[in-house]
Design an enzyme around this catalytic site. Sequence first.
Site, PDB file in Angstrom:
ATOM      1  N   SER A 150      22.256   0.411   7.131  1.00 34.87           N
ATOM      2  CA  SER A 150      22.195  -0.453   5.956  1.00 34.87           C
ATOM      3  C   SER A 150      20.824  -0.301   5.325  1.00 34.87           C
ATOM      4  CB  SER A 150      22.388  -1.913   6.380  1.00 34.87           C
ATOM      5  OG  SER A 150      22.018  -2.781   5.334  1.00 34.87           O
ATOM      6  N   TYR A 165      19.417  -8.586  11.854  1.00 37.94           N
ATOM      7  CA  TYR A 165      20.155  -7.453  11.292  1.00 37.94           C
ATOM      8  C   TYR A 165      19.191  -6.345  10.865  1.00 37.94           C
ATOM      9  CZ  TYR A 165      23.730  -5.164   8.365  1.00 37.94           C
ATOM     10  OH  TYR A 165      24.619  -4.276   7.809  1.00 37.94           O
TER      11      TYR A 165
HETATM   12  P1  NAP Z   1      33.039  -6.427   9.276  1.00 37.41           P
HETATM   13  O1  NAP Z   1      34.064  -6.563   8.225  1.00 37.41           O
HETATM   14  O2  NAP Z   1      32.322  -7.633   9.776  1.00 37.41           O
HETATM   15  O3  NAP Z   1      33.676  -5.643  10.526  1.00 37.41           O
HETATM   16  C1  NAP Z   1      32.899  -5.406  11.658  1.00 37.41           C
HETATM   17  C2  NAP Z   1      33.732  -4.707  12.700  1.00 37.41           C
HETATM   18  O4  NAP Z   1      32.889  -4.498  13.862  1.00 37.41           O
HETATM   19  C3  NAP Z   1      34.944  -5.528  13.169  1.00 37.41           C
HETATM   20  O5  NAP Z   1      36.009  -4.649  13.442  1.00 37.41           O
HETATM   21  C4  NAP Z   1      34.434  -6.156  14.464  1.00 37.41           C
HETATM   22  O6  NAP Z   1      35.456  -6.468  15.381  1.00 37.41           O
HETATM   23  C5  NAP Z   1      33.607  -4.992  14.994  1.00 37.41           C
HETATM   24  N1  NAP Z   1      32.710  -5.382  16.092  1.00 37.41           N
HETATM   25  C6  NAP Z   1      31.715  -6.298  16.108  1.00 37.41           C
HETATM   26  N2  NAP Z   1      31.171  -6.366  17.332  1.00 37.41           N
HETATM   27  C7  NAP Z   1      31.832  -5.471  18.106  1.00 37.41           C
HETATM   28  C8  NAP Z   1      31.745  -5.072  19.463  1.00 37.41           C
HETATM   29  N3  NAP Z   1      30.864  -5.621  20.304  1.00 37.41           N
HETATM   30  N4  NAP Z   1      32.551  -4.093  19.903  1.00 37.41           N
HETATM   31  C9  NAP Z   1      33.449  -3.514  19.076  1.00 37.41           C
HETATM   32  N5  NAP Z   1      33.625  -3.874  17.791  1.00 37.41           N
HETATM   33  C10 NAP Z   1      32.814  -4.838  17.321  1.00 37.41           C
HETATM   34  O7  NAP Z   1      31.876  -5.438   8.799  1.00 37.41           O
HETATM   35  P2  NAP Z   1      31.876  -4.247   7.707  1.00 37.41           P
HETATM   36  O8  NAP Z   1      31.385  -4.791   6.429  1.00 37.41           O
HETATM   37  O9  NAP Z   1      33.146  -3.505   7.753  1.00 37.41           O
HETATM   38  O10 NAP Z   1      30.676  -3.372   8.285  1.00 37.41           O
HETATM   39  C11 NAP Z   1      30.874  -2.118   8.919  1.00 37.41           C
HETATM   40  C12 NAP Z   1      29.511  -1.456   9.049  1.00 37.41           C
HETATM   41  O11 NAP Z   1      28.911  -1.300   7.757  1.00 37.41           O
HETATM   42  C13 NAP Z   1      28.522  -2.270   9.873  1.00 37.41           C
HETATM   43  O12 NAP Z   1      27.731  -1.387  10.641  1.00 37.41           O
HETATM   44  C14 NAP Z   1      27.664  -2.936   8.818  1.00 37.41           C
HETATM   45  O13 NAP Z   1      26.385  -3.283   9.306  1.00 37.41           O
HETATM   46  C15 NAP Z   1      27.608  -1.855   7.761  1.00 37.41           C
HETATM   47  N6  NAP Z   1      27.264  -2.339   6.423  1.00 37.41           N
HETATM   48  C16 NAP Z   1      28.092  -3.148   5.736  1.00 37.41           C
HETATM   49  C17 NAP Z   1      27.746  -3.577   4.458  1.00 37.41           C
HETATM   50  C18 NAP Z   1      28.655  -4.460   3.637  1.00 37.41           C
HETATM   51  O14 NAP Z   1      28.269  -4.822   2.510  1.00 37.41           O
HETATM   52  N7  NAP Z   1      29.842  -4.807   4.108  1.00 37.41           N
HETATM   53  C19 NAP Z   1      26.528  -3.162   3.889  1.00 37.41           C
HETATM   54  C20 NAP Z   1      25.693  -2.323   4.623  1.00 37.41           C
HETATM   55  C21 NAP Z   1      26.076  -1.909   5.880  1.00 37.41           C
HETATM   56  P3  NAP Z   1      36.129  -7.965  15.472  1.00 37.41           P
HETATM   57  O15 NAP Z   1      37.215  -7.998  14.439  1.00 37.41           O
HETATM   58  O16 NAP Z   1      36.632  -8.026  16.879  1.00 37.41           O
HETATM   59  O17 NAP Z   1      35.036  -8.958  15.186  1.00 37.41           O
END
Ligand code: NAP
Length: 241
Positions: A150, A165
Amino acid sequence: MAQQQAGDGGTTPVAVVTGANRGIGHEVVRQLADRGHRVVLGSRDLAKGEAAAARIDPGGGRVTPVRLDIADPASVDTLGTWVAERFGRADVLVNNAAILYDTWARAVTADLAEVRRALDTNLFGAWRVTQALLPLLERSPRARIVNVSSEGGSLASMSGGIPAYAVSKASLNALTRLLAGELRGRGVLVNAVCPGWVATDMGGAGGRPVAEGAAGVVWAATLPDDGPSGGFFRDGRPVPW
Ligand code: NAP
């Protein structure tokens, strides 16, 4: 156990995506499957993983759900053995799973137990999955590791806020550099990717469509052999560390 089970003689590239039952990880699975990968869809809740896999691949030949909690070393060890037995190969690893976008917190008052929890998933989780799959990845003719990071972890733009984070993603970026350096010359390209602000449960409403954020991750997961390694990218373009 029979390997690959796709009748392809084991030639189809295998990708592993963590945290793929929802959000960006789920869409990365879809896009990699569309590009011809067999994809292992990691989910810490197997029932959610099975439902997520069925949404992409109702026939079940291209996407295989697996229970994977990246914060649990035993779960990660089991994954390494299972992928080896089931597929005999791993070509792409997308370290996507992450937690704790702590917009409410400040470094000056941060609960360090929360910071530790973020590090255990966002840094050590990615690190331990990488170590578990490296023996297979190093045998791949075209291995790619993508650490989903990120801009919140960019030292260049950090000025306070989201401490757990931000520190965890800056650390993940450091890990990306170390792995890329140590694996240079062995055909394993390792990069960090910021998906941008994406409308997921973590990102909230107003962000870009999930397919757009995932596309930049898939770009790094499918780089040609002369592609970059040890970089930090968004939409295929460099982001300042
Ligand atoms: P999200 O919707 O919160 O989904 C997160 C996923 O990670 C869910 O499937 C969650 O599973 C899983 N997870 C969390 N802890 C875990 C663990 N211990 N073992 C296995 N799975 C686990 O997040 P997202 O927005 O899709 O983000 C995906 C990636 O993009 C992350 O690395 C995030 O930091 C990065 N990112 C996102 C944004 C944004 O704007 N969305 C921006 C920059 C970077 P559960 O369903 O079981 O909780």
